[in-house]
Design a protein around this motif. Sequence first.
Motif, mmCIF file in Angstrom:
data_model
loop_
_atom_site.group_PDB
_atom_site.id
_atom_site.type_symbol
_atom_site.label_atom_id
_atom_site.label_comp_id
_atom_site.label_asym_id
_atom_site.label_seq_id
_atom_site.Cartn_x
_atom_site.Cartn_y
_atom_site.Cartn_z
ATOM 1 N N GLN A 1 -62.441 34.765 0.656
ATOM 2 C CA GLN A 1 -61.393 34.073 1.410
ATOM 3 C C GLN A 1 -60.161 34.973 1.479
ATOM 4 O OE1 GLN A 1 -62.047 30.756 2.225
ATOM 5 N NE2 GLN A 1 -60.148 30.325 3.313
ATOM 6 N N VAL A 2 -59.675 35.170 2.686
ATOM 7 C CA VAL A 2 -58.486 35.989 2.915
ATOM 8 C C VAL A 2 -57.406 35.119 3.521
ATOM 9 C CG1 VAL A 2 -57.532 37.888 4.268
ATOM 10 C CG2 VAL A 2 -59.769 38.141 3.192
ATOM 11 N N GLN A 3 -56.185 35.277 3.033
ATOM 12 C CA GLN A 3 -55.047 34.572 3.621
ATOM 13 C C GLN A 3 -54.009 35.598 4.051
ATOM 14 O OE1 GLN A 3 -53.866 31.646 0.649
ATOM 15 N NE2 GLN A 3 -55.015 30.086 1.761
ATOM 16 N N LEU A 4 -53.472 35.378 5.237
ATOM 17 C CA LEU A 4 -52.456 36.267 5.798
ATOM 18 C C LEU A 4 -51.225 35.432 6.114
ATOM 19 C CD1 LEU A 4 -54.767 38.186 8.318
ATOM 20 C CD2 LEU A 4 -54.085 38.919 6.032
ATOM 21 N N ALA A 5 -50.058 35.868 5.643
ATOM 22 C CA ALA A 5 -48.817 35.110 5.842
ATOM 23 C C ALA A 5 -47.767 36.023 6.443
ATOM 24 C CB ALA A 5 -48.338 34.550 4.512
ATOM 25 N N GLU A 6 -47.365 35.692 7.682
ATOM 26 C CA GLU A 6 -46.365 36.489 8.381
ATOM 27 C C GLU A 6 -44.956 36.007 8.056
ATOM 28 O OE1 GLU A 6 -49.780 36.004 11.535
ATOM 29 O OE2 GLU A 6 -48.714 34.689 10.159
ATOM 30 N N SER A 7 -43.991 36.926 8.137
ATOM 31 C CA SER A 7 -42.586 36.580 7.975
ATOM 32 C C SER A 7 -41.753 37.575 8.764
ATOM 33 C CB SER A 7 -42.185 36.599 6.497
ATOM 34 O OG SER A 7 -42.359 37.889 5.941
ATOM 35 N N ASP A 32 -60.104 48.276 4.852
ATOM 36 C CA ASP A 32 -60.004 47.284 5.925
ATOM 37 C C ASP A 32 -58.881 47.669 6.882
ATOM 38 O OD1 ASP A 32 -60.719 44.414 3.788
ATOM 39 O OD2 ASP A 32 -62.048 45.830 4.818
ATOM 40 N N THR A 33 -59.091 47.408 8.151
ATOM 41 C CA THR A 33 -58.061 47.661 9.152
ATOM 42 C C THR A 33 -57.141 46.453 9.251
ATOM 43 O OG1 THR A 33 -59.465 49.145 10.439
ATOM 44 C CG2 THR A 33 -57.645 48.087 11.600
ATOM 45 N N MET A 34 -55.856 46.686 9.189
ATOM 46 C CA MET A 34 -54.886 45.611 9.373
ATOM 47 C C MET A 34 -54.033 45.919 10.588
ATOM 48 S SD MET A 34 -53.746 44.504 5.537
ATOM 49 C CE MET A 34 -53.105 42.926 6.142
ATOM 50 N N GLY A 35 -53.526 44.870 11.204
ATOM 51 C CA GLY A 35 -52.760 45.118 12.404
ATOM 52 C C GLY A 35 -52.025 43.900 12.908
ATOM 53 N N TRP A 36 -51.456 44.068 14.078
ATOM 54 C CA TRP A 36 -50.674 43.023 14.739
ATOM 55 C C TRP A 36 -51.138 42.870 16.185
ATOM 56 C CZ3 TRP A 36 -47.142 40.078 12.174
ATOM 57 C CH2 TRP A 36 -46.725 40.539 10.915
ATOM 58 N N TYR A 37 -51.219 41.628 16.601
ATOM 59 C CA TYR A 37 -51.475 41.262 17.980
ATOM 60 C C TYR A 37 -50.387 40.300 18.395
ATOM 61 C CZ TYR A 37 -56.111 43.368 17.682
ATOM 62 O OH TYR A 37 -57.141 44.261 17.542
ATOM 63 N N PHE A 47 -53.408 43.364 21.913
ATOM 64 C CA PHE A 47 -53.278 44.311 20.817
ATOM 65 C C PHE A 47 -51.863 44.894 20.800
ATOM 66 C CE2 PHE A 47 -54.067 47.862 18.168
ATOM 67 C CZ PHE A 47 -53.625 49.009 18.826
ATOM 68 N N VAL A 48 -51.299 45.049 19.598
ATOM 69 C CA VAL A 48 -50.003 45.702 19.441
ATOM 70 C C VAL A 48 -50.158 47.000 18.638
ATOM 71 C CG1 VAL A 48 -47.675 45.503 18.496
ATOM 72 C CG2 VAL A 48 -48.754 43.518 19.585
ATOM 73 N N ALA A 49 -50.673 46.875 17.407
ATOM 74 C CA ALA A 49 -50.802 48.057 16.547
ATOM 75 C C ALA A 49 -51.796 47.768 15.429
ATOM 76 C CB ALA A 49 -49.449 48.437 15.942
ATOM 77 N N THR A 50 -52.456 48.827 14.959
ATOM 78 C CA THR A 50 -53.326 48.720 13.797
ATOM 79 C C THR A 50 -53.105 49.905 12.879
ATOM 80 O OG1 THR A 50 -55.131 49.824 14.969
ATOM 81 C CG2 THR A 50 -55.198 47.422 14.914
ATOM 82 N N ILE A 51 -53.502 49.731 11.617
ATOM 83 C CA ILE A 51 -53.429 50.813 10.637
ATOM 84 C C ILE A 51 -54.697 50.775 9.797
ATOM 85 C CG2 ILE A 51 -52.116 49.408 8.989
ATOM 86 C CD1 ILE A 51 -50.592 52.044 8.264
ATOM 87 N N THR A 52 -55.289 51.940 9.608
ATOM 88 C CA THR A 52 -56.567 52.069 8.899
ATOM 89 C C THR A 52 -56.475 53.240 7.929
ATOM 90 O OG1 THR A 52 -57.751 51.306 10.873
ATOM 91 C CG2 THR A 52 -59.045 52.416 9.182
ATOM 92 N N ARG A 53 -57.009 53.029 6.733
ATOM 93 C CA ARG A 53 -57.022 54.119 5.759
ATOM 94 C C ARG A 53 -58.405 54.763 5.724
ATOM 95 N NH1 ARG A 53 -53.937 54.921 0.230
ATOM 96 N NH2 ARG A 53 -52.475 55.546 1.848
ATOM 97 N N ARG A 54 -58.394 56.101 5.827
ATOM 98 C CA ARG A 54 -59.617 56.904 5.651
ATOM 99 C C ARG A 54 -59.281 57.977 4.620
ATOM 100 N NH1 ARG A 54 -61.430 53.090 7.567
ATOM 101 N NH2 ARG A 54 -62.374 52.786 9.622
ATOM 102 N N LYS A 102 -59.374 43.224 9.723
ATOM 103 C CA LYS A 102 -60.770 43.426 10.101
ATOM 104 C C LYS A 102 -61.509 44.102 8.959
ATOM 105 C CE LYS A 102 -59.728 44.012 15.005
ATOM 106 N NZ LYS A 102 -59.730 44.945 16.147
ATOM 107 N N SER A 103 -62.551 43.430 8.487
ATOM 108 C CA SER A 103 -63.415 44.012 7.469
ATOM 109 C C SER A 103 -64.853 43.839 7.956
ATOM 110 C CB SER A 103 -63.193 43.329 6.116
ATOM 111 O OG SER A 103 -63.375 41.929 6.233
#
Length: 119
Positions: A1-7, A32-37, A47-54, A102-103
């Motif tokens: 279970q994942v929870q995301l809370a914007e502020s 996991d890729t995280m981002g904003w829409y 789509f606005v932006a995403t960030i991914t770690r490699r 996104k996972s």
Amino acid sequence: QVQLAESGGGLVEPGGSLRLSCAASGSILVTDTMGWYRQGPGKEREFVATITRRGITDYSDYADSVKGRFAISRDYANNNMVNLQMNSLKPEDTAVYYCNLKSPGRIDWGQGIQVTVSS
């Protein structure tokens, strides 16, 4: 279970700045890729932006409409917080902004937060 809370949303004048934050909790991997829409009035979610770690490097991607004005970052030590620094805001940036994760095999969304750019 994942929870995301914007502020961090709110009302700002054209040319102003806002910083959105999204705190993530639950089963999250650094890969996991995280981002904003966002979804503007009468528009589809976009789509606005995403960030991914490699490896040890973060890769970011931006919509053409926000390149050079918005910057996405992620704080892996602080609740996997993902931030969106928004500068030189325009009335057309007015929208509900959604945090996204996104996972493999799933996509999670936050509740959304309103950003209004108006004089």
